[in-house]
Write a protein that holds these residues in place. Structure first.
Motif, PDB file in Angstrom:
ATOM      1  N   LYS A   1       0.845  -1.204   0.000  1.00  0.00           N
ATOM      2  CA  LYS A   1       0.000   0.000   0.000  1.00  0.00           C
ATOM      3  C   LYS A   1       0.874   1.246   0.000  1.00  0.00           C
ATOM      4  O   LYS A   1       2.039   1.200   0.393  1.00  0.00           O
ATOM      5  CB  LYS A   1      -0.943  -0.013   1.210  1.00  0.00           C
ATOM      6  CG  LYS A   1      -0.221  -0.055   2.573  1.00  0.00           C
ATOM      7  CD  LYS A   1       0.407   1.269   2.952  1.00  0.00           C
ATOM      8  CE  LYS A   1       1.275   1.194   4.158  1.00  0.00           C
ATOM      9  NZ  LYS A   1       2.089   2.433   4.358  1.00  0.00           N
TER      10      LYS A   1
ATOM     11  N   LEU B   1      -3.003  -4.781   2.366  1.00  0.00           N
ATOM     12  CA  LEU B   1      -3.816  -4.163   3.412  1.00  0.00           C
ATOM     13  C   LEU B   1      -4.195  -5.277   4.377  1.00  0.00           C
ATOM     14  O   LEU B   1      -5.323  -5.764   4.410  1.00  0.00           O
ATOM     15  CB  LEU B   1      -5.032  -3.477   2.783  1.00  0.00           C
ATOM     16  CG  LEU B   1      -4.667  -2.246   1.942  1.00  0.00           C
ATOM     17  CD1 LEU B   1      -5.817  -1.816   1.051  1.00  0.00           C
ATOM     18  CD2 LEU B   1      -4.211  -1.085   2.829  1.00  0.00           C
ATOM     19  N   GLN B   2      -3.185  -5.686   5.144  1.00  0.00           N
ATOM     20  CA  GLN B   2      -3.245  -6.953   5.884  1.00  0.00           C
ATOM     21  C   GLN B   2      -4.096  -6.920   7.144  1.00  0.00           C
ATOM     22  O   GLN B   2      -4.369  -7.963   7.721  1.00  0.00           O
ATOM     23  CB  GLN B   2      -1.820  -7.409   6.249  1.00  0.00           C
ATOM     24  CG  GLN B   2      -1.143  -6.635   7.358  1.00  0.00           C
ATOM     25  CD  GLN B   2      -0.482  -5.357   6.884  1.00  0.00           C
ATOM     26  OE1 GLN B   2      -0.533  -5.023   5.701  1.00  0.00           O
ATOM     27  NE2 GLN B   2       0.140  -4.625   7.798  1.00  0.00           N
ATOM     28  N   HIS B   3      -4.561  -5.728   7.564  1.00  0.00           N
ATOM     29  CA  HIS B   3      -5.374  -5.696   8.782  1.00  0.00           C
ATOM     30  C   HIS B   3      -6.669  -6.490   8.632  1.00  0.00           C
ATOM     31  O   HIS B   3      -7.264  -6.908   9.623  1.00  0.00           O
ATOM     32  CB  HIS B   3      -5.678  -4.252   9.172  1.00  0.00           C
ATOM     33  CG  HIS B   3      -4.514  -3.542   9.775  1.00  0.00           C
ATOM     34  ND1 HIS B   3      -4.624  -2.362  10.468  1.00  0.00           N
ATOM     35  CD2 HIS B   3      -3.194  -3.852   9.790  1.00  0.00           C
ATOM     36  CE1 HIS B   3      -3.439  -1.970  10.870  1.00  0.00           C
ATOM     37  NE2 HIS B   3      -2.556  -2.855  10.461  1.00  0.00           N
TER      38      HIS B   3
ATOM     39  N   HIS C   1      -4.347   1.456   6.507  1.00  0.00           N
ATOM     40  CA  HIS C   1      -4.680   0.083   6.901  1.00  0.00           C
ATOM     41  C   HIS C   1      -5.994   0.037   7.673  1.00  0.00           C
ATOM     42  O   HIS C   1      -6.881  -0.774   7.385  1.00  0.00           O
ATOM     43  CB  HIS C   1      -3.568  -0.506   7.765  1.00  0.00           C
ATOM     44  CG  HIS C   1      -2.327  -0.832   7.022  1.00  0.00           C
ATOM     45  ND1 HIS C   1      -2.260  -1.850   6.098  1.00  0.00           N
ATOM     46  CD2 HIS C   1      -1.082  -0.291   7.069  1.00  0.00           C
ATOM     47  CE1 HIS C   1      -1.034  -1.922   5.609  1.00  0.00           C
ATOM     48  NE2 HIS C   1      -0.306  -0.985   6.177  1.00  0.00           N
TER      49      HIS C   1
END
Length: 340
Positions: A96, A123-125, A184
């Motif tokens: 990102k 956008l791993q959250h 995020h």
């Protein structure tokens, strides 16, 4: 399970959780190349992770064993590198944000579709345990109708962070706290509650930092069902604290704090998801577990293998960047909140 050949492009701090995740996913992935420009970084990376390294981006992308490329360069190089990957027929997993401007971000997403290549965004959250459980509860209607919501990102970055060349600039990063740090949490929030409209906003740079872009932003939002919501994001909160998403429904309330979740229903039931409390919200930007990165990368590898879109597509990331752009546009339209 077929292993996917990967090239990793960009060996800055963002490469650390990716490289560590790829090591844990060794049965699913074959890291063919790690590409960088700095000889010192190449040497250090090779010593730590034992992946083949090169300065020749073209050769790495052209390697017939490479099916996908993970791009971890500064944002202003994303479009150029991604276009070269698409031209070579490679799928792309992109750190990102998509790019430094909304127009360049749109061009990148359109390029992936034209090339018929998979585009995933880091956008791993969305892959944190509390977020996964909250999505399930919302999808099942367990909280009822959302009546109000909030998102806060009270983070800290010392001035030394912004003294690094390019950090916090429009030319390299494209923005400040919203596009670089809070993206995020904003992406997770938007994916949970749906598209938001911006009713009012403030955007500024506090006296705690010397930087081109904003280190504080707040907004009043309207959810798709008309319910109100609020947002606050900053890197000017000394020492920092975990980001929080709050949702109040007609049947109960949910509070995401970092990766953990607390749910309290009106009938007295409670549920908690315990998780690692480290979020990278302080001076140490790498102080967080890699679990969410690993899950996101595994999803992307499966998407390539199964010929499907990954969980976080370019279009999803574009919708989040559009919301951020709207907050900036509304906030900077106020003379008293322009960055100083």
């Amino acid at each position: 399970m077929r292993r996917i050949g990967i090239a990793l492009v960009g060996l800055g701090p963002a490469s650390q959780p990716h490289a560590a995740s790829l090591m844990e996913l060794h049965e699913q992935v074959d890291v063919r190349w790690a590409v960088g420009r700095s000889a010192a970084r190449l040497e250090a990376f090779a010593a730590r992770y034992h992946y083949p390294v090169t300065t020749d981006l073209g050769a790495a992308i052209a390697d017939p064993a490479v099916e996908a490329v993970i791009i971890l360069t500064p944002p202003n190089a994303h479009l150029e590198v991604a276009e070269r990957c698409f031209l070579a027929g490679r799928h792309v997993l992109l750190e990102k944000p998509l790019e430094v401007s909304l127009d360049r971000a749109k061009d990148l997403v359109a390029g992936a579709r034209r090339a018929r290549r998979r585009l995933g965004v880091v956008l791993q959250h969305r892959f944190r345990p509390g977020a996964i459980r909250l999505r399930e509860l919302l999808d099942q209607g367990e909280l009822g109708t959302i009546e109000l919501a909030s998102v806060t990102v009270p983070w800290w970055r010392p001035q030394s962070y912004y003294d690094e060349p390019g950090r916090g600039t429009l030319a390299r990063d494209g923005g400040g706290v919203l596009l670089t740090q809070a993206i995020h949490t904003i992406d997770l929030f938007r994916s949970l509650v749906g598209g938001c409209t911006v009713e009012a906003a403030q955007v500024t740079t506090t006296a705690l930092h010397r930087m081109e872009t904003e280190d504080y932003a707040s907004a009043l939002l309207r959810l798709p069902n008309g319910a109100p919501a609020s947002l606050m994001a900053t890197t000017a909160m000394p020492h920092g604290a975990p980001e929080t998403i709050g949702i109040v429904g007609t049947l109960g309330t949910a509070k995401l704090v970092g990766a953990g979740l607390e749910v309290i229903w009106l009938d007295g039931r409670e549920e908690r998801v315990e998780a690692d409390t480290r979020t990278g919200g302080g001076a140490n930007i790498m102080d967080f577990p890699i679990d969410a990165h690993r899950l996101l990368i595994a999803d992307f590898l499966d998407a390539v293998r199964s010929d499907r879109d990954p969980a976080v597509t370019g279009e999803e990331a574009l919708a989040t960047q559009q919301l951020i752009e709207e907050i900036l546009t509304v906030g900077r339209g106020r003379a008293d909140t322009a960055p100083r």
